[in-house]
Write a protein that holds these residues in place. Structure first.
Motif, PDB file in Angstrom:
ATOM      1  N   CYS A  94       0.823  -1.204   0.000  1.00  0.00           N
ATOM      2  CA  CYS A  94       0.000   0.000   0.000  1.00  0.00           C
ATOM      3  C   CYS A  94       0.859   1.257   0.000  1.00  0.00           C
ATOM      4  O   CYS A  94       1.956   1.278   0.554  1.00  0.00           O
ATOM      5  CB  CYS A  94      -0.902   0.020   1.229  1.00  0.00           C
ATOM      6  SG  CYS A  94      -2.279  -1.125   1.131  1.00  0.00           S
ATOM      7  N   ALA A  95       0.313   2.322  -0.577  1.00  0.00           N
ATOM      8  CA  ALA A  95       0.957   3.634  -0.476  1.00  0.00           C
ATOM      9  C   ALA A  95       0.868   4.111   0.964  1.00  0.00           C
ATOM     10  O   ALA A  95      -0.184   4.015   1.599  1.00  0.00           O
ATOM     11  CB  ALA A  95       0.272   4.617  -1.420  1.00  0.00           C
ATOM     12  N   LYS A  96       1.970   4.626   1.503  1.00  0.00           N
ATOM     13  CA  LYS A  96       2.057   4.997   2.911  1.00  0.00           C
ATOM     14  C   LYS A  96       2.075   6.514   3.076  1.00  0.00           C
ATOM     15  O   LYS A  96       2.520   7.256   2.190  1.00  0.00           O
ATOM     16  CB  LYS A  96       3.325   4.416   3.548  1.00  0.00           C
ATOM     17  CG  LYS A  96       3.560   2.923   3.310  1.00  0.00           C
ATOM     18  CD  LYS A  96       2.540   2.066   3.984  1.00  0.00           C
ATOM     19  CE  LYS A  96       3.003   0.626   4.116  1.00  0.00           C
ATOM     20  NZ  LYS A  96       3.348  -0.010   2.836  1.00  0.00           N
ATOM     21  N   LEU A  97       1.628   6.955   4.243  1.00  0.00           N
ATOM     22  CA  LEU A  97       1.750   8.366   4.587  1.00  0.00           C
ATOM     23  C   LEU A  97       3.179   8.642   5.037  1.00  0.00           C
ATOM     24  O   LEU A  97       3.911   7.727   5.429  1.00  0.00           O
ATOM     25  CB  LEU A  97       0.740   8.743   5.667  1.00  0.00           C
ATOM     26  CG  LEU A  97       0.836   8.042   7.034  1.00  0.00           C
ATOM     27  CD1 LEU A  97       1.731   8.807   8.005  1.00  0.00           C
ATOM     28  CD2 LEU A  97      -0.545   7.855   7.639  1.00  0.00           C
ATOM     29  N   SER A  98       3.585   9.890   4.969  1.00  0.00           N
ATOM     30  CA  SER A  98       4.944  10.257   5.353  1.00  0.00           C
ATOM     31  C   SER A  98       4.934  10.899   6.729  1.00  0.00           C
ATOM     32  O   SER A  98       3.977  11.577   7.109  1.00  0.00           O
ATOM     33  CB  SER A  98       5.545  11.226   4.336  1.00  0.00           C
ATOM     34  OG  SER A  98       4.843  12.452   4.332  1.00  0.00           O
ATOM     35  N   THR A  99       5.994  10.689   7.480  1.00  0.00           N
ATOM     36  CA  THR A  99       6.058  11.239   8.832  1.00  0.00           C
ATOM     37  C   THR A  99       6.101  12.760   8.808  1.00  0.00           C
ATOM     38  O   THR A  99       5.560  13.419   9.697  1.00  0.00           O
ATOM     39  CB  THR A  99       7.284  10.689   9.569  1.00  0.00           C
ATOM     40  OG1 THR A  99       8.463  10.965   8.792  1.00  0.00           O
ATOM     41  CG2 THR A  99       7.176   9.187   9.777  1.00  0.00           C
ATOM     42  N   GLY A 100       6.742  13.334   7.798  1.00  0.00           N
ATOM     43  CA  GLY A 100       6.855  14.780   7.731  1.00  0.00           C
ATOM     44  C   GLY A 100       5.624  15.476   7.180  1.00  0.00           C
ATOM     45  O   GLY A 100       5.370  16.634   7.502  1.00  0.00           O
ATOM     46  N   GLY A 101       4.880  14.794   6.338  1.00  0.00           N
ATOM     47  CA  GLY A 101       3.723  15.421   5.692  1.00  0.00           C
ATOM     48  C   GLY A 101       2.391  14.870   6.132  1.00  0.00           C
ATOM     49  O   GLY A 101       1.387  15.039   5.433  1.00  0.00           O
ATOM     50  N   ALA A 102       2.338  14.208   7.294  1.00  0.00           N
ATOM     51  CA  ALA A 102       1.122  13.519   7.720  1.00  0.00           C
ATOM     52  C   ALA A 102      -0.059  14.466   7.863  1.00  0.00           C
ATOM     53  O   ALA A 102      -1.181  14.147   7.452  1.00  0.00           O
ATOM     54  CB  ALA A 102       1.373  12.784   9.038  1.00  0.00           C
ATOM     55  N   ALA A 103       0.161  15.638   8.438  1.00  0.00           N
ATOM     56  CA  ALA A 103      -0.944  16.570   8.655  1.00  0.00           C
ATOM     57  C   ALA A 103      -1.513  17.057   7.328  1.00  0.00           C
ATOM     58  O   ALA A 103      -2.738  17.092   7.130  1.00  0.00           O
ATOM     59  CB  ALA A 103      -0.485  17.750   9.503  1.00  0.00           C
ATOM     60  N   PHE A 104      -0.634  17.420   6.397  1.00  0.00           N
ATOM     61  CA  PHE A 104      -1.101  17.869   5.086  1.00  0.00           C
ATOM     62  C   PHE A 104      -1.843  16.751   4.360  1.00  0.00           C
ATOM     63  O   PHE A 104      -2.888  16.970   3.743  1.00  0.00           O
ATOM     64  CB  PHE A 104       0.089  18.330   4.248  1.00  0.00           C
ATOM     65  CG  PHE A 104      -0.256  18.637   2.819  1.00  0.00           C
ATOM     66  CD1 PHE A 104      -0.831  19.853   2.464  1.00  0.00           C
ATOM     67  CD2 PHE A 104      -0.019  17.700   1.811  1.00  0.00           C
ATOM     68  CE1 PHE A 104      -1.160  20.133   1.146  1.00  0.00           C
ATOM     69  CE2 PHE A 104      -0.356  17.971   0.491  1.00  0.00           C
ATOM     70  CZ  PHE A 104      -0.919  19.187   0.165  1.00  0.00           C
ATOM     71  N   GLN A 105      -1.317  15.537   4.441  1.00  0.00           N
ATOM     72  CA  GLN A 105      -1.936  14.406   3.748  1.00  0.00           C
ATOM     73  C   GLN A 105      -3.288  14.046   4.357  1.00  0.00           C
ATOM     74  O   GLN A 105      -4.222  13.678   3.636  1.00  0.00           O
ATOM     75  CB  GLN A 105      -0.989  13.202   3.793  1.00  0.00           C
ATOM     76  CG  GLN A 105       0.272  13.411   2.962  1.00  0.00           C
ATOM     77  CD  GLN A 105       1.335  12.357   3.230  1.00  0.00           C
ATOM     78  OE1 GLN A 105       1.404  11.780   4.322  1.00  0.00           O
ATOM     79  NE2 GLN A 105       2.180  12.111   2.245  1.00  0.00           N
ATOM     80  N   GLY A 106      -3.432  14.159   5.674  1.00  0.00           N
ATOM     81  CA  GLY A 106      -4.715  13.870   6.310  1.00  0.00           C
ATOM     82  C   GLY A 106      -5.788  14.855   5.896  1.00  0.00           C
ATOM     83  O   GLY A 106      -6.932  14.471   5.637  1.00  0.00           O
ATOM     84  N   ALA A 107      -5.416  16.142   5.810  1.00  0.00           N
ATOM     85  CA  ALA A 107      -6.385  17.150   5.380  1.00  0.00           C
ATOM     86  C   ALA A 107      -6.765  16.953   3.918  1.00  0.00           C
ATOM     87  O   ALA A 107      -7.933  17.100   3.538  1.00  0.00           O
ATOM     88  CB  ALA A 107      -5.797  18.549   5.588  1.00  0.00           C
ATOM     89  N   ALA A 108      -5.786  16.604   3.084  1.00  0.00           N
ATOM     90  CA  ALA A 108      -6.068  16.360   1.668  1.00  0.00           C
ATOM     91  C   ALA A 108      -6.990  15.160   1.492  1.00  0.00           C
ATOM     92  O   ALA A 108      -7.871  15.164   0.622  1.00  0.00           O
ATOM     93  CB  ALA A 108      -4.759  16.151   0.905  1.00  0.00           C
ATOM     94  N   ALA A 109      -6.795  14.126   2.321  1.00  0.00           N
ATOM     95  CA  ALA A 109      -7.680  12.957   2.255  1.00  0.00           C
ATOM     96  C   ALA A 109      -9.112  13.346   2.607  1.00  0.00           C
ATOM     97  O   ALA A 109     -10.070  12.876   1.975  1.00  0.00           O
ATOM     98  CB  ALA A 109      -7.181  11.870   3.208  1.00  0.00           C
ATOM     99  N   ALA A 110      -9.282  14.216   3.598  1.00  0.00           N
ATOM    100  CA  ALA A 110     -10.627  14.663   3.975  1.00  0.00           C
ATOM    101  C   ALA A 110     -11.273  15.445   2.841  1.00  0.00           C
ATOM    102  O   ALA A 110     -12.465  15.266   2.543  1.00  0.00           O
ATOM    103  CB  ALA A 110     -10.553  15.508   5.239  1.00  0.00           C
ATOM    104  N   ASP A 111     -10.510  16.335   2.191  1.00  0.00           N
ATOM    105  CA  ASP A 111     -11.037  17.080   1.045  1.00  0.00           C
ATOM    106  C   ASP A 111     -11.555  16.124  -0.031  1.00  0.00           C
ATOM    107  O   ASP A 111     -12.648  16.295  -0.577  1.00  0.00           O
ATOM    108  CB  ASP A 111      -9.948  17.971   0.439  1.00  0.00           C
ATOM    109  CG  ASP A 111      -9.715  19.237   1.247  1.00  0.00           C
ATOM    110  OD1 ASP A 111     -10.609  19.628   2.004  1.00  0.00           O
ATOM    111  OD2 ASP A 111      -8.623  19.820   1.116  1.00  0.00           O
ATOM    112  N   ASP A 112     -10.748  15.115  -0.344  1.00  0.00           N
ATOM    113  CA  ASP A 112     -11.112  14.178  -1.408  1.00  0.00           C
ATOM    114  C   ASP A 112     -12.310  13.321  -0.997  1.00  0.00           C
ATOM    115  O   ASP A 112     -13.197  13.043  -1.812  1.00  0.00           O
ATOM    116  CB  ASP A 112      -9.912  13.292  -1.741  1.00  0.00           C
ATOM    117  CG  ASP A 112     -10.090  12.539  -3.046  1.00  0.00           C
ATOM    118  OD1 ASP A 112     -10.462  13.168  -4.059  1.00  0.00           O
ATOM    119  OD2 ASP A 112      -9.863  11.318  -3.060  1.00  0.00           O
ATOM    120  N   ALA A 113     -12.340  12.912   0.263  1.00  0.00           N
ATOM    121  CA  ALA A 113     -13.444  12.076   0.738  1.00  0.00           C
ATOM    122  C   ALA A 113     -14.766  12.838   0.693  1.00  0.00           C
ATOM    123  O   ALA A 113     -15.803  12.280   0.316  1.00  0.00           O
ATOM    124  CB  ALA A 113     -13.160  11.589   2.157  1.00  0.00           C
TER     125      ALA A 113
END
Length: 432
Positions: free
Chosen positions: A161-180
């Motif tokens: 699976c594609a993994k989240l990054s430790t440095g960009g976790a907050a940005f990636q979580g918000a982007a996932a919410a936008d897409d969802a």
């Protein structure tokens, strides 16, 4: 729910990377387009564990969907479903079943179904999952559990699976919410609906736990900003335990949790979650993993769930307030406090009065004594429609001597507004 994870063979991934001219620039976009295509109706595997083989096709990177900014070609449809609560049995399947299959499964004991609305690690394509399908199933009495399968924890049990990054976790979580939210709105799931992030089990190293919690914090915060409820699916011994460890802190917890613990128990209790946490119909328990079941002559590969939590159901307006609500009646010495709520429209002014009445015997003067009803306390009020307020009513010059004489004074509390009234029995006790 392991069905939601892509089981990509290393050899296939290598071929894909070599064949894509964009591979060097964006491996995430390639992973996003790989989904399971059912070989037959509703026949995607319940979970895509390593070693299972199924057909995949490259859909390519999807166009960004930001209906809030107006960048989409079309606005999302009007909501056909919204937040609801459900208690009972449910299931989740990799691909949303056809309407025909859902009709057949009306013979089953299930009335809730998990559906995978999006995410780059989603394992099955969803040809049936449209706004029309959502409206049909909700109208038929089904409760839906919308699930988004995005980036996984750095130490996820899903190796491919594609993994989240430790440095960009907050940005990636918000982007996932936008897409969802864009995915949910596109199929008619309106604001207030709970959206569950599928975070598969992972090893709880300090770094992985911190990154995953940052990701889920951003997921929850962003969903709330967009007007949706937050939900998280995970193993009770990893993601759920980590979330539970933040109870009592300032960490923004999800509104709902979906506990994966295949213990066969049809309840939402779990040893990793305190009894008083997520206790107001905020839990789902996945108690059995992938297996075939047949109802109405149609077989689907499913996981089993017991729900006492948030789902998506019919989009209905909240019921109107009653014209008058009386609560929290508390006598104390020579006073009574009462909370009054007026259910009139918000722009109206609601006048009323509060009266305490008691029965007294008149002195006998050559004739039989009479019993009369006497007002021992009275006050007026004025409320704005839809508002509530607590009032305190004190005994008047007639009521105070009666209480002192009797030690216990039985009274009737009357609260009245034009067109509505409510009564309560109240006993006052003389202080010692």
């Amino acid at each position: 729910m392991h069905r939601s994870v892509i089981a990509l063979l290393p050899l296939f991934a290598a071929i894909l990377l070599m064949s894509s001219p964009l591979a060097a620039a964006s491996t995430g976009a390639s992973a996003r387009g790989l989904v399971c295509t059912p070989a037959g109706p509703d026949r995607c595997p319940a979970r895509s564990a390593a070693g299972r083989s199924f057909r995949v096709r490259d859909q390519g990177a999807r166009r960004p969907k930001d209906f809030r900014a107006g960048t989409s070609a079309a606005l999302p449809p009007a909501p056909v479903a919204g937040p609801s609560k459900y208690t009972g049995l449910g299931f989740d399947a990799c691909a949303a079943p056809s309407t025909k299959t859902m009709t057949a499964w009306a013979a089953s004991p299930y009335r809730a179904i998990g559906v995978y609305i999006g995410g780059l690690n989603r394992a099955c394509s969803q040809p049936n999952l449209t706004a029309e399908w959502v409206a049909q199933q909700v109208a038929a009495g089904w409760h839906l559990i919308p699930t988004y399968v995005g980036l996984q924890a750095p130490t996820s049990s899903c190796a491919s699976c594609a993994k989240l990054s430790t440095g960009g976790a907050a940005f990636q979580g918000a982007a996932a919410a936008d897409d969802a939210v864009a995915d949910a709105a596109a199929i008619g799931m309106g604001p207030g609906s709970p959206l569950y992030f599928d975070m598969e089990s992972y090893s709880q190293t300090s770094s992985a736990t911190n990154a995953t919690l940052k990701f889920l914090e951003a997921w929850t915060t962003r969903l709330h900003a967009l007007g949706y409820q937050s939900g998280v699916y995970s193993s009770s011994a990893s993601g759920i335990e980590d979330l539970a460890s933040r109870i009592g802190s300032l960490y923004p917890l999800p509104d709902n949790i979906w506990i994966a613990n295949w213990n066969g128990r049809q309840s939402t209790e779990d040893s990793y979650v305190p009894d008083d946490a997520w206790s107001l119909q905020q839990r789902i328990h996945q108690y059995r993993g992938g297996h075939d079941e047949r109802w109405g002559g149609v077989a689907i590969n499913i996981d089993n769930n017991y729900l006492d939590g948030g789902t998506v159901g019919p989009s209905t307006a909240p019921p109107p307030l009653p014209p008058l609500t009386v609560s929290h009646v508390k006598p104390r010495a020579a006073t009574v406090s009462v909370r009054v709520r007026c259910g009139w429209e918000s722009q109206t002014s609601c006048p009323g009065q509060i009266i305490l009445r008691s029965f007294v015997r008149t002195p006998a003067r050559g004739a039989r004594a009479r019993v009369v009803r006497l007002a021992v306390a009275r006050r007026t009020f004025r409320l704005r429609g839809g508002r509530s307020h607590s009032f305190r009513v004190a005994l008047n010059s007639r009521g105070r001597p009666l209480l002192m004489q009797r030690r216990k004074l039985r009274t009737q509390l009357l609260v009245a507004i034009p067109g509505a009234r409510a009564t309560r029995g109240v006993q006052l006790v003389r202080p010692r």
